[in-house]
Design a protein around this motif. Sequence first.
Motif, short mmCIF file in Angstrom:
data_model
loop_
_atom_site.label_atom_id
_atom_site.label_comp_id
_atom_site.label_asym_id
_atom_site.label_seq_id
_atom_site.Cartn_x
_atom_site.Cartn_y
_atom_site.Cartn_z
N LYS A 1 0.93 -1.18 0.06
CA LYS A 1 0.01 -0.08 0.05
C LYS A 1 0.89 1.21 -0.24
O LYS A 1 0.77 2.19 -0.69
CB LYS A 1 -1.01 0.15 1.12
CG LYS A 1 -2.14 -0.86 1.07
CD LYS A 1 -2.96 -0.94 2.36
CE LYS A 1 -4.13 -2.03 2.48
NZ LYS A 1 -4.71 -2.06 3.84
N ASN A 2 1.70 1.32 0.78
CA ASN A 2 2.80 2.41 0.78
C ASN A 2 3.49 2.64 -0.34
O ASN A 2 4.11 3.73 -0.83
CB ASN A 2 3.60 2.20 2.05
CG ASN A 2 3.10 2.19 3.33
OD1 ASN A 2 2.29 2.92 3.44
ND2 ASN A 2 3.88 1.66 4.31
N PHE A 3 3.73 1.52 -1.21
CA PHE A 3 4.51 1.76 -2.49
C PHE A 3 3.59 1.94 -3.64
O PHE A 3 4.30 2.48 -4.64
CB PHE A 3 5.19 0.17 -2.80
CG PHE A 3 5.83 0.18 -4.08
CD1 PHE A 3 7.15 0.87 -4.33
CD2 PHE A 3 5.38 -0.54 -5.12
CE1 PHE A 3 7.70 0.71 -5.45
CE2 PHE A 3 5.88 -0.50 -6.38
CZ PHE A 3 7.33 0.19 -6.47
N ASN B 1 3.75 5.57 -10.86
CA ASN B 1 4.51 6.37 -11.78
C ASN B 1 5.50 5.98 -12.65
O ASN B 1 6.00 6.23 -13.52
CB ASN B 1 5.32 7.32 -10.78
CG ASN B 1 4.54 8.45 -10.14
OD1 ASN B 1 3.45 8.76 -10.61
ND2 ASN B 1 5.10 8.87 -8.95
N LEU B 2 5.41 4.32 -12.85
CA LEU B 2 6.35 3.72 -13.50
C LEU B 2 5.35 3.56 -14.93
O LEU B 2 4.32 3.54 -15.00
CB LEU B 2 6.32 2.25 -13.09
CG LEU B 2 7.39 2.24 -11.72
CD1 LEU B 2 7.16 0.81 -11.28
CD2 LEU B 2 8.64 2.63 -12.01
N THR B 3 6.40 3.31 -15.85
CA THR B 3 5.57 3.26 -17.29
C THR B 3 4.92 1.54 -17.34
O THR B 3 5.25 0.82 -16.19
CB THR B 3 6.66 2.89 -18.40
OG1 THR B 3 7.53 1.91 -18.26
CG2 THR B 3 7.55 4.27 -18.31
N ALA B 4 4.33 1.15 -18.27
CA ALA B 4 3.47 -0.22 -18.29
C ALA B 4 4.45 -1.23 -18.15
O ALA B 4 4.58 -2.28 -17.39
CB ALA B 4 2.69 -0.11 -19.52
N LEU C 1 8.66 -4.73 -12.48
CA LEU C 1 8.53 -4.75 -11.04
C LEU C 1 8.15 -5.86 -10.48
O LEU C 1 8.42 -6.62 -9.45
CB LEU C 1 7.90 -3.50 -10.65
CG LEU C 1 7.88 -3.16 -9.28
CD1 LEU C 1 6.94 -3.53 -8.44
CD2 LEU C 1 9.26 -3.05 -8.63
N LEU C 2 6.82 -6.25 -10.95
CA LEU C 2 6.26 -7.34 -10.36
C LEU C 2 6.92 -8.72 -10.79
O LEU C 2 6.97 -9.58 -9.83
CB LEU C 2 4.74 -7.57 -11.02
CG LEU C 2 3.68 -6.54 -10.58
CD1 LEU C 2 2.41 -6.47 -11.60
CD2 LEU C 2 3.49 -6.35 -9.37
N ALA D 1 12.68 8.82 -10.98
CA ALA D 1 13.22 10.31 -10.85
C ALA D 1 11.92 11.19 -10.45
O ALA D 1 12.06 12.16 -10.07
CB ALA D 1 13.56 10.27 -12.19
N ASP D 2 10.58 10.82 -10.63
CA ASP D 2 9.51 11.86 -10.56
C ASP D 2 8.53 11.10 -9.39
O ASP D 2 7.47 11.46 -9.38
CB ASP D 2 8.67 12.02 -12.00
CG ASP D 2 8.21 10.73 -12.43
OD1 ASP D 2 7.46 10.63 -13.38
OD2 ASP D 2 8.96 9.76 -11.96
#
Length: 417
Positions: A234-236, A242-245, A251-252, A375-376
Amino acid sequence: MKLLSSAAAAAVGFSLALLLCTTEAHNITRILAKHPQFSTFNHYLTTTHLAYEINRRQTITVCAVDNAGMSDLLSKHLSIYAMKNVLSFHVLLDYFGAKKLHQITNGTALAATIFQATGSASGSSGFVNITNVKGGKVVFSPADYDGPPPAKFIKSVEEIPYNISVIQISTILPSAEAEAPTPGPSQMNLTSLMSAHGCKVFAETLLASPAEKTFEDNVDGGLTIFCPGDDAMKNFLPKFKNLTADGKQSLLEYHGVPIYQSISSLKSNNGVMNTLATDGAKKYDFTVQNDGEDVTLKTKVVTAKITGTLVDEQPLAIFSLDKVLLPKELFKAAPTPAPAPAPDADAESPKHSKDKHKSPPAPESSADSPADSPADGPSDDSADSTTDDNGAGRYNAGASLTAVFSIWFAFKLLMGF
């Protein structure tokens, strides 16, 4: 002199107690290995990975059955998954030494088992009745069993009050539910398993991604999943959005390893490990490290700890984590800390004494984004926090050295006075 002698004696007693407490642990495999008549029971505790579950718990009772008593169970040719359920029905989540068994209040006690704790048992089928009957006999029966108690207490094998008690009972406790055919990993719903054991947010995020198929396609060949707990995920989520597709899918997939790794192999095979996201130049790897019973996964950005086992049955293992794994391919690596400045040799000289009254320099700006943020993306102040979980006790070197020093000091006092 008497006062000092008493103090020294007290120090010796305290130090010995501290030393004993810091080294206490239990290992069911080693305990049973000293008794060859339980070799078959011991073998299946290891094969089903139930031994690890026993070792990481405190206040527990193992109802062992000898090799002759195991023969009827083996003749049923159960799958390894059903065998684990049956044996987990013989592990009570309370301490019952021989003395306690013969002093059960009101003659009967109801004990929960690991089988009940897995959530696979319905109603009262995961509980065992223990009854202290006339003549000093103690008998055992499943809580939902209608006939006379099928098993009786034979003897105490080993006791570490009030940590673990290993006792012998006469026969395997019957349980139709525990013996029922259990679906293999390829038939399991991965996201349902994770949702039911504290990783619902990660499971729901996985369901909405093409990464879910990647996980499913790898189950039969061997798969290990590290799923972050709900609070960590939840915190993440703000950073995840903000990540791209492609970044979200990577990441998963970074939380899956395309081979089966049991908790015992993770402890013994520390080192770099590839993931489902690994693709040529994009390494997407992390390092497995262990400290006693604790296993951590270390990336260039964050260190996460395994906090629990959801499934550990070849070819599938699912473990929960206290943090989300952050690959350096998607997040900034943690900066190397600068070396501390050397102490000033003439810090107390008259010249420096005068300078003490000058205003201290302004602190450096902290405007740089945290190492674990894209970065963002927003910052995460808890990236390097650590937690502890329950398990088998482990050796504490610092406390033991303190105890040894205290014993030596007390001995000197006694000899001097």
